[in-house]
Design an enzyme around this catalytic site. Sequence first.
Site, PDB file in Angstrom:
ATOM      1  N   ASN A 174       0.852  -1.194   0.000  1.00  0.00           N
ATOM      2  CA  ASN A 174       0.000   0.000   0.000  1.00  0.00           C
ATOM      3  C   ASN A 174       0.884   1.238   0.000  1.00  0.00           C
ATOM      4  OD1 ASN A 174       0.553   0.808   2.873  1.00  0.00           O
ATOM      5  ND2 ASN A 174      -0.261  -1.250   3.177  1.00  0.00           N
ATOM      6  N   ASP A 186      -3.768  -6.761   4.793  1.00  0.00           N
ATOM      7  CA  ASP A 186      -4.727  -7.683   5.402  1.00  0.00           C
ATOM      8  C   ASP A 186      -4.692  -9.046   4.721  1.00  0.00           C
ATOM      9  OD1 ASP A 186      -5.733  -6.012   7.375  1.00  0.00           O
ATOM     10  OD2 ASP A 186      -7.044  -4.997   5.944  1.00  0.00           O
ATOM     11  N   PHE A 244      -4.427   2.552  14.978  1.00  0.00           N
ATOM     12  CA  PHE A 244      -4.870   3.533  13.987  1.00  0.00           C
ATOM     13  C   PHE A 244      -6.027   2.892  13.227  1.00  0.00           C
ATOM     14  CE2 PHE A 244      -2.034   7.236  13.700  1.00  0.00           C
ATOM     15  CZ  PHE A 244      -1.180   6.910  14.736  1.00  0.00           C
ATOM     16  N   LYS A 272     -13.429  -0.819  16.042  1.00  0.00           N
ATOM     17  CA  LYS A 272     -12.087  -1.435  16.052  1.00  0.00           C
ATOM     18  C   LYS A 272     -11.476  -1.358  17.445  1.00  0.00           C
ATOM     19  CE  LYS A 272     -10.987  -0.788  11.216  1.00  0.00           C
ATOM     20  NZ  LYS A 272     -10.407   0.080  10.204  1.00  0.00           N
ATOM     21  N   LYS A 285     -10.512  -4.838  19.152  1.00  0.00           N
ATOM     22  CA  LYS A 285      -9.092  -5.164  19.356  1.00  0.00           C
ATOM     23  C   LYS A 285      -8.642  -4.893  20.784  1.00  0.00           C
ATOM     24  CE  LYS A 285      -8.169  -4.366  14.465  1.00  0.00           C
ATOM     25  NZ  LYS A 285      -7.167  -4.343  13.409  1.00  0.00           N
TER      26      LYS A 285
END
Length: 393
Positions: free
Chosen positions: A208, A277, A321, A335, A339
């Site tokens: 990316n 991912d 992030f 998230k 997480k």
Amino acid sequence: MVLKDKKIVLGVTGGIAAYKACELARMLKKEGAFVRCVMTDAARKFITPLSLETLSCNPVSYDLFPAAGGGGINHIDLAQSDLIVIAPATANIIGKLAGGIADDLLTTVVMASKAPVLLAPAMNEWMYENPAVAENIERLKKRGFRFVGPESGELACGREGTGRLAELEDIVEAMREALSKRDMAAEKVLVTAGATREALDPVRFLSNASSGRMGYSMARAARRRGAEVVLVSGHSVLPEPPGVSVVRVVSAEEMMEAAIRYFPQSTVVIMAAAVSDFRPVKAHAKKMKKAEAVLTAALERTPDILKEMGKKRKGQFLVGFALETEDLVKNASAKLKEKNLDMVVANSPAGFDSETNEVTIIDRGGKVDVLLPMGKGEIAERILDRVVSMKAR
Ligand code: CTP
């Protein structure tokens, strides 16, 4: 920006590296500092006050007793600065300061000041190795003077050796450090940054556009604030932040392995890396040929490093992030919960590979802070402010 609006005295002494002080003055102006230059007589043999005056946008001082009406700035006024940096610092100024001599404007300003003083020595290698210089440096260090450099490399005299002025970016960083809060001195911070690369074949990969700038800024800022920092970095072409241990990795799997290794001894984890991912199920051992018209590569999920840390955490403060293109706060909050994080920094792809970003900080108590667009260095400071204040509760 730590140096913004800070009153800085840039002392310039008489060595050939004096010409680099011009660029330093320009860099400090760019950081938003209020720069006043003080030159010794010898420095004026190498460069003119006009150069420094133009670049610092302030009058340059060099006379301890300026002629009446000459507009010189009083040494006490100069002494009331936030920081004095002397670059280049010759063996002579180091000797004078160590001996407590104040016989010109620069030495008098240092003598009268309570501000931190940073010296960037530059001289011939044999001079630098002279026991008198070494002893003087030790004496000054004991008195709290700070030093940056000198470096090894080609010297102006043509020889190779130690004595080159430190890189200007390192001098600026040492100045930021001198003026930084030291509120993370007890912390061991693990930062991840950059993009992972998942191999398709020996020359191709999935990745990316992350530059690593956000994570590198976080590592740099935490280090400045006194933390011991390990930076696990995927692909990034940025220079390594000084004083930080950098562990280079390529794939998500390697990043996982390195992050989990440093996780137990860390007190704060900042997961700024842009982790792929998915990865190809199979990486071809040889370069793929373009024989087929359509190529299908089967992909599988990579490990979710942060989620794994959220499960394993034992007192670590976890910052994630979240990159979102829609429902920023809702998705980022999900998230944070999923997480098991303390804080999530949500942003959009606009911040990718950019100097600035617009982020929203969400903490586990549900507090949402939208920060105005700003430089990533400044964002890093704001995130750390929140980490420090949440940890102190
Ligand atoms: N992250 C991670 N391991 C992964 C993927 C992401 O540790 N395999 C971390 C990132 O470093 C970031 C956080 O998880 O701190 C969120 O990453 P993001 O890409 O925004 O979200 P994902 O969890 O990948 O979820 P989605 O792609 O569905 O938005």
